[in-house]
Design a protein around this motif. Structure first.
Motif, PDB file in Angstrom:
ATOM      1  N   ALA A 124       0.868  -1.176   0.000  1.00  0.00           N
ATOM      2  CA  ALA A 124       0.000   0.000   0.000  1.00  0.00           C
ATOM      3  C   ALA A 124       0.910   1.233   0.000  1.00  0.00           C
ATOM      4  N   ILE A 125       0.352   2.360  -0.429  1.00  0.00           N
ATOM      5  CA  ILE A 125       1.073   3.621  -0.219  1.00  0.00           C
ATOM      6  C   ILE A 125       0.374   4.303   0.942  1.00  0.00           C
ATOM      7  N   THR A 126       1.122   4.574   1.991  1.00  0.00           N
ATOM      8  CA  THR A 126       0.517   5.240   3.142  1.00  0.00           C
ATOM      9  C   THR A 126       1.175   6.607   3.312  1.00  0.00           C
ATOM     10  N   ILE A 127       0.371   7.575   3.712  1.00  0.00           N
ATOM     11  CA  ILE A 127       0.863   8.941   3.889  1.00  0.00           C
ATOM     12  C   ILE A 127       0.408   9.392   5.274  1.00  0.00           C
ATOM     13  N   ASP A 128       1.352   9.637   6.156  1.00  0.00           N
ATOM     14  CA  ASP A 128       1.026   9.972   7.545  1.00  0.00           C
ATOM     15  C   ASP A 128       1.634  11.318   7.926  1.00  0.00           C
ATOM     16  N   PHE A 129       0.918  12.034   8.768  1.00  0.00           N
ATOM     17  CA  PHE A 129       1.362  13.379   9.144  1.00  0.00           C
ATOM     18  C   PHE A 129       1.585  13.513  10.642  1.00  0.00           C
ATOM     19  N   VAL A 130       2.711  14.095  11.008  1.00  0.00           N
ATOM     20  CA  VAL A 130       2.963  14.445  12.407  1.00  0.00           C
ATOM     21  C   VAL A 130       3.322  15.931  12.456  1.00  0.00           C
ATOM     22  N   LEU A 131       2.586  16.686  13.266  1.00  0.00           N
ATOM     23  CA  LEU A 131       2.808  18.136  13.364  1.00  0.00           C
ATOM     24  C   LEU A 131       3.943  18.442  14.341  1.00  0.00           C
ATOM     25  N   PRO A 132       4.522  19.629  14.232  1.00  0.00           N
ATOM     26  CA  PRO A 132       5.481  20.051  15.264  1.00  0.00           C
ATOM     27  C   PRO A 132       4.752  19.973  16.611  1.00  0.00           C
ATOM     28  N   GLY A 133       5.400  19.448  17.606  1.00  0.00           N
ATOM     29  CA  GLY A 133       4.729  19.232  18.888  1.00  0.00           C
ATOM     30  C   GLY A 133       4.333  17.768  19.065  1.00  0.00           C
ATOM     31  N   GLY A 134       4.280  17.031  17.950  1.00  0.00           N
ATOM     32  CA  GLY A 134       4.113  15.582  18.070  1.00  0.00           C
ATOM     33  C   GLY A 134       2.722  15.036  17.842  1.00  0.00           C
ATOM     34  N   ARG A 135       1.782  15.886  17.358  1.00  0.00           N
ATOM     35  CA  ARG A 135       0.443  15.334  17.117  1.00  0.00           C
ATOM     36  C   ARG A 135       0.392  14.647  15.760  1.00  0.00           C
ATOM     37  N   HIS A 136       0.176  13.320  15.803  1.00  0.00           N
ATOM     38  CA  HIS A 136      -0.035  12.548  14.575  1.00  0.00           C
ATOM     39  C   HIS A 136      -1.487  12.759  14.167  1.00  0.00           C
ATOM     40  N   LEU A 137      -1.686  13.137  12.896  1.00  0.00           N
ATOM     41  CA  LEU A 137      -3.044  13.479  12.471  1.00  0.00           C
ATOM     42  C   LEU A 137      -3.829  12.275  11.990  1.00  0.00           C
ATOM     43  N   GLY A 138      -3.120  11.177  11.695  1.00  0.00           N
ATOM     44  CA  GLY A 138      -3.723  10.081  10.950  1.00  0.00           C
ATOM     45  C   GLY A 138      -3.144  10.164   9.548  1.00  0.00           C
ATOM     46  N   GLY A 139      -3.812   9.561   8.586  1.00  0.00           N
ATOM     47  CA  GLY A 139      -3.215   9.595   7.253  1.00  0.00           C
ATOM     48  C   GLY A 139      -4.096   9.028   6.177  1.00  0.00           C
ATOM     49  N   TYR A 140      -3.478   8.546   5.145  1.00  0.00           N
ATOM     50  CA  TYR A 140      -4.152   8.076   3.931  1.00  0.00           C
ATOM     51  C   TYR A 140      -3.557   6.736   3.522  1.00  0.00           C
ATOM     52  N   ILE A 141      -4.420   5.869   3.019  1.00  0.00           N
ATOM     53  CA  ILE A 141      -3.950   4.577   2.517  1.00  0.00           C
ATOM     54  C   ILE A 141      -4.473   4.403   1.098  1.00  0.00           C
ATOM     55  N   LEU A 142      -3.567   4.165   0.152  1.00  0.00           N
ATOM     56  CA  LEU A 142      -4.035   3.811  -1.185  1.00  0.00           C
ATOM     57  C   LEU A 142      -3.272   2.587  -1.675  1.00  0.00           C
ATOM     58  N   PRO A 143      -3.796   1.909  -2.696  1.00  0.00           N
ATOM     59  CA  PRO A 143      -3.084   0.728  -3.163  1.00  0.00           C
ATOM     60  C   PRO A 143      -1.713   1.117  -3.683  1.00  0.00           C
ATOM     61  N   GLY A 144      -0.726   0.271  -3.464  1.00  0.00           N
ATOM     62  CA  GLY A 144       0.610   0.517  -4.007  1.00  0.00           C
ATOM     63  C   GLY A 144       0.636   0.244  -5.503  1.00  0.00           C
ATOM     64  N   LEU A 145       1.763   0.541  -6.126  1.00  0.00           N
ATOM     65  CA  LEU A 145       1.864   0.427  -7.582  1.00  0.00           C
ATOM     66  C   LEU A 145       1.559  -0.991  -8.057  1.00  0.00           C
ATOM     67  N   ARG A 146       2.126  -1.970  -7.373  1.00  0.00           N
ATOM     68  CA  ARG A 146       1.925  -3.343  -7.792  1.00  0.00           C
ATOM     69  C   ARG A 146       0.451  -3.774  -7.641  1.00  0.00           C
ATOM     70  N   LEU A 147      -0.161  -3.393  -6.540  1.00  0.00           N
ATOM     71  CA  LEU A 147      -1.572  -3.753  -6.316  1.00  0.00           C
ATOM     72  C   LEU A 147      -2.486  -3.092  -7.340  1.00  0.00           C
ATOM     73  N   MET A 148      -2.202  -1.840  -7.641  1.00  0.00           N
ATOM     74  CA  MET A 148      -3.035  -1.133  -8.633  1.00  0.00           C
ATOM     75  C   MET A 148      -2.944  -1.856  -9.962  1.00  0.00           C
ATOM     76  N   LYS A 149      -1.725  -2.260 -10.297  1.00  0.00           N
ATOM     77  CA  LYS A 149      -1.529  -2.916 -11.582  1.00  0.00           C
ATOM     78  C   LYS A 149      -2.231  -4.270 -11.599  1.00  0.00           C
ATOM     79  N   GLU A 150      -2.083  -5.027 -10.522  1.00  0.00           N
ATOM     80  CA  GLU A 150      -2.711  -6.359 -10.467  1.00  0.00           C
ATOM     81  C   GLU A 150      -4.232  -6.258 -10.560  1.00  0.00           C
ATOM     82  N   SER A 151      -4.784  -5.205  -9.979  1.00  0.00           N
ATOM     83  CA  SER A 151      -6.241  -5.085  -9.942  1.00  0.00           C
ATOM     84  C   SER A 151      -6.817  -4.895 -11.343  1.00  0.00           C
ATOM     85  N   LEU A 152      -5.992  -4.443 -12.272  1.00  0.00           N
ATOM     86  CA  LEU A 152      -6.503  -4.223 -13.631  1.00  0.00           C
ATOM     87  C   LEU A 152      -6.602  -5.505 -14.449  1.00  0.00           C
ATOM     88  N   LYS A 153      -5.865  -6.517 -14.047  1.00  0.00           N
ATOM     89  CA  LYS A 153      -5.927  -7.824 -14.729  1.00  0.00           C
ATOM     90  C   LYS A 153      -5.785  -7.691 -16.246  1.00  0.00           C
TER      91      LYS A 153
END
Ligand SMILES: Nc1ncnc2c1ncn2[C@@H]1O[C@H](COP(=O)(O)OP(=O)(O)O)[C@@H](O)[C@H]1O
Ligand SMILES: CC(C)(COP(=O)(O)O)[C@@H](O)C(=O)NCCC(=O)O
Ligand SMILES: [K+]
Length: 279
Positions: A124-153
């Motif tokens: 998967a490609i995950t994108i996570d954010f941590v602000l100055p001060g240390g607050r992790h906001l959460g993030g985003y998950i999308l299929p990675g390059l290989r998974l995206m390609k496989e899904s197209l069959k």
């Protein structure tokens, strides 16, 4: 010797680190899926005194691995996602549900740069954010390059994107199926990373240093428009920070850490975002 394990959904990565000099002695990777054979696929355990593990694979894979190692090695540390660690507060409603590889990346990024946007380009490609001060906001998950390609069959799965291609080539319209697919998924991945980064920096009012890791880090990096650094050992760095064992680790030095990238000014990120909306 320390054995570090980063068990992902595609590859199980390992490295051996010298407990005294902190040098990396050897490293490797094996497929995580069906072929994973605890015992056969990991290095000689006779020289290992401590193991550190980050695993997002099936629960049974971790359980098996842990059992095998506990029989042979003095100490086994398994990383978990927690509500708080090393000055970072986990943004998830249920902190334990955040993938531990993402948590390791968030902790390493914060240790290195005091705030971060971590992009992990694996299954998967995950994108996570941590602000100055240390607050992790959460993030985003999308299929990675290989998974995206496989899904197209479309029968193009075995033709990997050449990691040495220039972003310009990869963004051009494809003139054969393989090219159309490779360029399409590449565009999907890099535009998501660029856009998400700008949106979150705009929203939070801060330009964050971006760090990129994972098996597809190099190729994705070529399409990222903002300053960033590639950090192949970022998940391992989270393990070092959580379970410091060597003198260097206790002093807060993480192996293979890049120079923290200096983000562009927030005004520039906002201007680019506003401009892209006009087109
Ligand atoms: N030599 C390689 N073997 C397998 N996958 C590779 C290789 N080089 C790049 N990749 C890409 O890296 C991805 C795996 O990256 P990785 O970060 O190890 O994933 P995960 O942590 O999910 O197991 C694969 O999905 C593939 O797109
Ligand atoms: C999102 C992931 C699948 C990414 O795993 P990877 O691509 O590194 O193998 C993993 O971090 C995971 O299983 N996370 C749990 C769900 C979550 O983080 O919300
Ligand atoms: K990932």
């Amino acid at each position: 010797m320390i054995l570090d394990l980063d068990i992902g959904n595609t590859l199980s990565k390992w490295r051996l680190k010298d407990s005294v000099s902190s040098e990396i002695r050897s490293r490797g990777a094996v497929w995580t899926r069906e072929e994973w054979r605890p015992g056969a696929d990991i290095p000689d355990l006779d020289i290992v005194d401590t193991v550190r593990i980050s695993s997002v694979a099936r629960r049974s894979v971790l359980a098996q691995t842990e059992q095998l190692l506990k029989d042979r090695v003095g100490a086994v540390h398994v990383a978990r996602s927690t509500r708080e660690a090393l000055g970072v507060t986990n943004g998830y409603v249920e902190p334990g549900r955040l993938g531990v590889d993402r948590w390791m990346g968030a902790l390493a990024g914060y240790q290195l740069a005091g705030a971060s946007c971590t992009v992990d380009c694996g299954s998967a490609i995950t994108i996570d954010f941590v602000l100055p001060g240390g607050r992790h906001l959460g993030g985003y998950i999308l299929p990675g390059l290989r998974l995206m390609k496989e899904s197209l069959k479309l029968g193009t799965r075995n033709v990997a994107i050449d990691p040495d291609s220039e972003a310009d080539e990869l963004l051009a319209p494809g003139r054969r199926t393989v090219e159309a697919v490779n360029h399409g998924i590449y565009m999907a991945a890099v535009s998501a990373v660029n856009r998400i980064y700008s949106e979150v920096c705009d929203r939070e009012g801060v330009a964050l240093p971006m760090l990129v890791t994972g098996g597809d880090a190099r190729v994705v990096s070529r399409g990222i428009r903002v300053p960033h650094a590639i950090w192949p050992d970022m998940v391992y760095a989270g393990l070092e920070a959580c379970f410091p064992l060597t003198a260097a680790e206790r002093a807060g030095r993480m192996a293979g850490a890049p120079v923290p990238p200096r983000p562009v000014a927030l005004e520039k990120i906002r201007a680019a975002l506003a401009f892209s909306m006009l087109l």
